[in-house]
Design a protein around this motif. Structure first.
Motif, PDB file in Angstrom:
ATOM      1  N   VAL A 257       1.154  16.460  -0.402  1.00 11.63           N
ATOM      2  CA  VAL A 257       1.309  16.499   1.058  1.00 11.63           C
ATOM      3  C   VAL A 257       0.433  15.424   1.705  1.00 11.63           C
ATOM      4  CG1 VAL A 257       0.863  17.892   3.127  1.00 11.63           C
ATOM      5  CG2 VAL A 257       2.000  18.921   1.147  1.00 11.63           C
ATOM      6  N   GLU A 258      -0.797  15.294   1.223  1.00 15.97           N
ATOM      7  CA  GLU A 258      -1.714  14.278   1.760  1.00 15.97           C
ATOM      8  C   GLU A 258      -1.134  12.879   1.578  1.00 15.97           C
ATOM      9  OE1 GLU A 258      -5.238  12.650   3.451  1.00 15.97           O
ATOM     10  OE2 GLU A 258      -4.416  14.671   3.470  1.00 15.97           O
ATOM     11  N   ALA A 259      -0.592  12.591   0.392  1.00 13.03           N
ATOM     12  CA  ALA A 259       0.012  11.278   0.147  1.00 13.03           C
ATOM     13  C   ALA A 259       1.172  11.041   1.107  1.00 13.03           C
ATOM     14  CB  ALA A 259       0.481  11.174  -1.304  1.00 13.03           C
ATOM     15  N   GLY A 260       1.984  12.056   1.344  1.00 13.92           N
ATOM     16  CA  GLY A 260       3.086  11.922   2.295  1.00 13.92           C
ATOM     17  C   GLY A 260       2.588  11.649   3.706  1.00 13.92           C
ATOM     18  N   ASP A 261       1.502  12.330   4.085  1.00 15.21           N
ATOM     19  CA  ASP A 261       0.920  12.104   5.419  1.00 15.21           C
ATOM     20  C   ASP A 261       0.385  10.687   5.552  1.00 15.21           C
ATOM     21  OD1 ASP A 261       1.550  14.681   6.143  1.00 15.21           O
ATOM     22  OD2 ASP A 261      -0.511  15.432   6.047  1.00 15.21           O
TER      23      ASP A 261
ATOM     24  N   ASP B 267       0.839  -1.205   0.000  1.00 15.47           N
ATOM     25  CA  ASP B 267       0.000   0.000   0.000  1.00 15.47           C
ATOM     26  C   ASP B 267       0.869   1.248   0.000  1.00 15.47           C
ATOM     27  OD1 ASP B 267      -2.395  -1.357  -0.051  1.00 15.47           O
ATOM     28  OD2 ASP B 267      -2.673  -1.282   2.126  1.00 15.47           O
ATOM     29  N   ASP B 268       1.927   1.219   0.811  1.00 12.98           N
ATOM     30  CA  ASP B 268       2.843   2.352   0.860  1.00 12.98           C
ATOM     31  C   ASP B 268       3.539   2.544  -0.483  1.00 12.98           C
ATOM     32  OD1 ASP B 268       2.148   2.821   3.474  1.00 12.98           O
ATOM     33  OD2 ASP B 268       3.989   1.993   4.325  1.00 12.98           O
ATOM     34  N   GLU B 269       3.870   1.447  -1.156  1.00 13.74           N
ATOM     35  CA  GLU B 269       4.510   1.544  -2.467  1.00 13.74           C
ATOM     36  C   GLU B 269       3.569   2.216  -3.465  1.00 13.74           C
ATOM     37  OE1 GLU B 269       5.956  -2.272  -3.687  1.00 13.74           O
ATOM     38  OE2 GLU B 269       7.338  -2.405  -1.994  1.00 13.74           O
ATOM     39  N   SER B 270       2.301   1.865  -3.419  1.00 15.30           N
ATOM     40  CA  SER B 270       1.313   2.492  -4.311  1.00 15.30           C
ATOM     41  C   SER B 270       1.182   3.977  -4.003  1.00 15.30           C
ATOM     42  CB  SER B 270      -0.057   1.821  -4.158  1.00 15.30           C
ATOM     43  OG  SER B 270       0.009   0.485  -4.568  1.00 15.30           O
ATOM     44  N   LEU B 271       1.134   4.297  -2.718  1.00 15.75           N
ATOM     45  CA  LEU B 271       1.038   5.703  -2.323  1.00 15.75           C
ATOM     46  C   LEU B 271       2.300   6.469  -2.707  1.00 15.75           C
ATOM     47  CD1 LEU B 271      -0.658   5.318   1.160  1.00 15.75           C
ATOM     48  CD2 LEU B 271      -1.683   6.284  -0.913  1.00 15.75           C
ATOM     49  N   ALA B 272       3.455   5.832  -2.590  1.00 14.13           N
ATOM     50  CA  ALA B 272       4.711   6.480  -2.978  1.00 14.13           C
ATOM     51  C   ALA B 272       4.720   6.751  -4.481  1.00 14.13           C
ATOM     52  CB  ALA B 272       5.898   5.612  -2.581  1.00 14.13           C
ATOM     53  N   TYR B 273       4.184   5.820  -5.261  1.00 11.42           N
ATOM     54  CA  TYR B 273       4.092   6.009  -6.713  1.00 11.42           C
ATOM     55  C   TYR B 273       3.159   7.185  -7.031  1.00 11.42           C
ATOM     56  CZ  TYR B 273       2.835   5.204 -11.575  1.00 11.42           C
ATOM     57  OH  TYR B 273       2.600   5.368 -12.907  1.00 11.42           O
TER      58      TYR B 273
END
Length: 85
Positions: free
Chosen positions: A50-54, A15-21
């Motif tokens: 910023v939201e994705a980073g949070d 999930d984090d990988e998808s969000l990082a992408y």
């Protein structure tokens, strides 16, 4: 005391990988919007970045499920009734 969060640049789960992408793509899109002078679009893309980073860092929950949305904050709302002209 400042809470310790994992580094937003280092994804730990799929999930984090998808969000990082998504975050990376938002940064690239922000650059394109900046080249075109689309200031409002730049702003919106920055907010999404910023939201994705949070989300990645755990500062914000992935979902708002269970939260009551579109409700007044404890304020009684009286229907307007008929409008007199």
């Amino acid at each position: 005391m400042v809470p310790v969060h994992k580094d937003a640049a280092v994804p730990a789960t799929p999930d984090d990988e998808s969000l990082a992408y998504i975050r990376q793509m938002l940064a690239e899109l922000r650059g394109v919007a900046d080249e075109k002078g689309a200031d409002m679009l730049c702003y919106l893309l920055e907010m999404a970045y910023v939201e994705a980073g949070d989300l990645i860092s755990g500062r914000r929950a992935l979902s708002a499920k269970g939260l009551k949305r579109n409700e007044a904050a404890g304020v009684a709302v009286k229907p307007a009734g008929k409008i007199k002209l």
